[in-house]
Scaffold this active site. Structure first.
Site, PDB file in Angstrom:
ATOM      1  CG  ASP A  96      42.396  47.355  33.885  1.00 27.43           C
ATOM      2  OD1 ASP A  96      42.682  47.924  35.203  1.00 27.43           O
ATOM      3  OD2 ASP A  96      42.139  46.577  33.444  1.00 27.43           O
ATOM      4  CG  ASP A 123      40.369  46.599  38.744  1.00 25.61           C
ATOM      5  OD1 ASP A 123      39.735  45.791  37.354  1.00 25.61           O
ATOM      6  OD2 ASP A 123      41.731  45.828  38.660  1.00 25.61           O
ATOM      7  CG  ASP A 179      48.779  40.007  41.484  1.00 29.94           C
ATOM      8  OD1 ASP A 179      48.864  40.484  42.069  1.00 29.94           O
ATOM      9  OD2 ASP A 179      48.397  39.415  40.715  1.00 29.94           O
TER      10      ASP A 179
HETATM   11  P1  ATP Z   1      47.261  45.368  34.570  1.00 27.74           P
HETATM   12  O1  ATP Z   1      47.431  46.439  33.983  1.00 27.74           O
HETATM   13  O2  ATP Z   1      46.875  44.194  33.548  1.00 27.74           O
HETATM   14  O3  ATP Z   1      45.296  45.387  34.556  1.00 27.74           O
HETATM   15  P2  ATP Z   1      46.583  44.287  37.234  1.00 27.74           P
HETATM   16  O4  ATP Z   1      47.628  44.212  37.857  1.00 27.74           O
HETATM   17  O5  ATP Z   1      46.035  45.779  37.311  1.00 27.74           O
HETATM   18  O6  ATP Z   1      46.836  44.350  35.990  1.00 27.74           O
HETATM   19  P3  ATP Z   1      44.064  42.719  37.027  1.00 27.74           P
HETATM   20  O7  ATP Z   1      44.505  41.396  36.162  1.00 27.74           O
HETATM   21  O8  ATP Z   1      43.527  44.138  36.289  1.00 27.74           O
HETATM   22  O9  ATP Z   1      45.667  43.271  36.327  1.00 27.74           O
HETATM   23  O10 ATP Z   1      43.746  42.712  38.894  1.00 27.74           O
HETATM   24  C1  ATP Z   1      43.477  43.407  39.163  1.00 27.74           C
HETATM   25  C2  ATP Z   1      43.627  42.921  40.855  1.00 27.74           C
HETATM   26  O11 ATP Z   1      43.212  41.506  41.115  1.00 27.74           O
HETATM   27  C3  ATP Z   1      45.670  43.075  40.800  1.00 27.74           C
HETATM   28  O12 ATP Z   1      45.907  44.320  40.722  1.00 27.74           O
HETATM   29  C4  ATP Z   1      45.637  42.302  41.969  1.00 27.74           C
HETATM   30  O13 ATP Z   1      45.594  42.847  42.769  1.00 27.74           O
HETATM   31  C5  ATP Z   1      44.671  41.376  41.743  1.00 27.74           C
HETATM   32  N1  ATP Z   1      45.027  39.823  40.996  1.00 27.74           N
HETATM   33  C6  ATP Z   1      44.286  39.912  40.068  1.00 27.74           C
HETATM   34  N2  ATP Z   1      44.942  38.774  39.552  1.00 27.74           N
HETATM   35  C7  ATP Z   1      45.477  38.108  40.435  1.00 27.74           C
HETATM   36  C8  ATP Z   1      45.658  36.323  40.914  1.00 27.74           C
HETATM   37  N3  ATP Z   1      46.515  35.739  39.917  1.00 27.74           N
HETATM   38  N4  ATP Z   1      46.094  36.471  42.013  1.00 27.74           N
HETATM   39  C9  ATP Z   1      46.587  37.387  43.755  1.00 27.74           C
HETATM   40  N5  ATP Z   1      45.687  38.835  42.568  1.00 27.74           N
HETATM   41  C10 ATP Z   1      45.328  39.125  41.693  1.00 27.74           C
HETATM   42 MG    MG Z   2      44.043  46.371  35.854  1.00 24.37          MG
END
Ligand code: ATP
Ligand code: MG
Length: 447
Positions: free
Chosen positions: A66, A68, A144
């Site tokens: 996805d 963001d 994170d």
């Molecule tokens: P995925 O491949 O599963 O989408 P992702 O790292 O993009 O992995 P998302 O849940 O889409 O995960 O979150 C987008 C971004 O938001 C992360 O890359 C991170 O920077 C931030 N983020 C998400 N969850 C947290 C959290 N619990 N604490 C701090 N930052 C977070």
């Molecule tokens: Mg993501």
């Protein structure tokens, strides 16, 4: 000691800007919706970047799940620019901007830069609200892992790296930003994210990030069961579900989430069953095939259902009512930790309930079973059980053959099963009725 100190000094956070082209990333690899969101926000005078997992995945040469966007615009300002968008969430307010792409709706999640001001926390240090807005640098500190604090500007095609994320990707390590213990207290789900992202991306969890996890796993008990369910789904649909389950156990994270994992992984047959179910899931995702959450939960919980079912049968309960009671017992036990939505648990229960019906190869029953909406999933489940020696392989083969046979062949198969004593038990009620009918049949045949 000195090396560690030098390492820390050298790794001081700070803004580093690199050109995305150096890493083989081109603008056309990005989601057109995410590009539009950034373009329109920037045209309106705000800062806007593609952030987090998408940038990380592109740097790793993987295709992002996805996209963001992080921006200096507040949720209301974003909402104002995109008329079909909606603001969601309370703990973190984000804006969902829908795009219609490749025939379906895709959502771009837009978050406003979070500020560094202390957010209100509960007694365990968990952040309960986090809607203080700030600068991009403050936003980076609140993310994170270092590899997730990467911001891509589609117009300059530059990546801004605040915490040595690119270096960590090169070293293939997952490093928590800031003090890991404090960050786990703020949001215990970060521990699950560490397990998932390391398994999914093949990154090692850095020692300081890894060590506190086991001792802090119990903090997850404080997380609402709906959020735990969402995280469980992310683990199961990560494309590395089997590795994720092993990682959970290796870090002691399964206890608050899915304590049954201990029992499942400690016995070879149940471990094999789980491994096959999860590897099938991983393969289906790799092949871009749909994956059913109901099927996954049916597989995760089947052994518990079967054990309780056998116990109830031994106590004299009838076959189907023992199965229904066992299913309900397992469901209510699991729901305390994972809030499995009804639509999934209904599918899961249908798959379980159809299992004993595969054994009833008599009269019209096999034909009726074929017509069940959930037949395909239940049959796949039967194959999985047979593959692991949990049910006769000949039963699964019979059903494979039955599906591809014509009407006459099917009837012959049912007759042969009866001859071979393979018709299975008919349910109690039916048996009673057929016993009552027997004298009439005897009269007719003249016996
Ligand atoms: P995925 O491949 O599963 O989408 P992702 O790292 O993009 O992995 P998302 O849940 O889409 O995960 O979150 C987008 C971004 O938001 C992360 O890359 C991170 O920077 C931030 N983020 C998400 N969850 C947290 C959290 N619990 N604490 C701090 N930052 C977070
Ligand atoms: Mg993501």
């Amino acid at each position: 000691m000195i090396r560690k100190f030098i390492g820390k000094v050298l790794r001081r956070p700070g803004r580093r800007v690199v050109h995305a082209k150096h890493y083989g990333i081109r603008r056309d690899q990005l989601h057109s919706g995410a590009l539009k969101v950034c373009d329109r926000l920037q045209a309106a005078g705000y800062e806007a970047y593609i952030v987090g997992g998408a940038v990380r995945d592109l740097l790793l040469g993987k295709s992002p799940k996805d996209f963001d966007v992080a921006t200096s615009a507040t949720p209301e300002q974003v909402r104002h620019i995109f008329n079909r968008s909606r603001i969601i969430g309370r703990r973190f307010r984000i804006v969902h901007v829908p795009f219609y792409d490749r025939g379906g709706e895709e959502i771009i999640e837009v978050t406003t830069f979070r500020g560094s001001a202390e957010s209100p926390t509960d007694a365990s240090g968990r952040i309960i609200r986090d809607n203080v807005y700030g600068t991009i640098a403050e936003d980076a500190d609140r993310r994170d892992f270092t590899v997730n604090a990467l911001y891509y500007d589609p117009n300059t095609e530059e990546i801004i790296d605040f915490h040595h994320g690119i270096e960590d990707l090169e070293k293939q390590q997952l490093v928590m930003i800031g003090d890991p213990v404090k960050r786990y207290h703020e949001d215990p789900v970060r521990m699950l994210r560490a397990a998932r992202l390391s398994a999914k991306l093949g990154l090692a969890i850095a020692p300081d990030t890894r060590k506190p996890i086991r001792d802090h796993a119990a903090l997850l008990e404080n997380i609402p069961s709906a959020r735990l369910f969402d995280e469980m789904m992310k683990l199961l649909l990560s494309g590395k579900a089997w590795d994720c389950m092993q990682a959970l156990r290796a870090h002691g994270l399964h206890q608050p989430l899915f304590p049954l994992l201990d029992k499942l992984l400690s016995q070879p047959e149940t471990a094999k069953f789980l491994q096959k179910a999860l590897e099938n899931t991983d393969q289906r995702l790799a092949d871009d095939k749909p994956v059913s959450a109901g099927f996954l939960f049916a597989a995760l919980l089947w052994h518990e259902v079967e054990a309780l079912w056998q116990k109830r049968l031994a106590a004299g309960e009838s076959k189907i009512s023992a199965l229904i009671d066992a299913m309900n017992d397992v469901e209510s036990k699991v729901s305390k930790r994972l809030a499995v939505p009804n639509r999934y648990s209904a599918a899961m229960k249908e798959i379980w309930l159809l299992q004993p019906r595969f054994e009833q190869r008599v009269g019209l029953r096999p034909f009726r079973l074929l017509e069940q909406a959930r037949f395909r999933a239940a049959y796949d489940f039967l194959l999985l059980r047979a593959d692991c020696g949990l049910v006769e392989k000949s039963l699964a083969d019979w059903w494979t053959q039955f599906q591809v046979s014509d009407e006459t062949e099917r009837t012959a198969m049912i007759d042969l099963a009866a001859k071979n004593g393979q018709s299975g038990d008919a349910p109690a009620k039916r048996r009673k009725r057929s016993r009552q009918r027997k004298p009439a049949a005897l009269k007719q045949s003249g016996n």
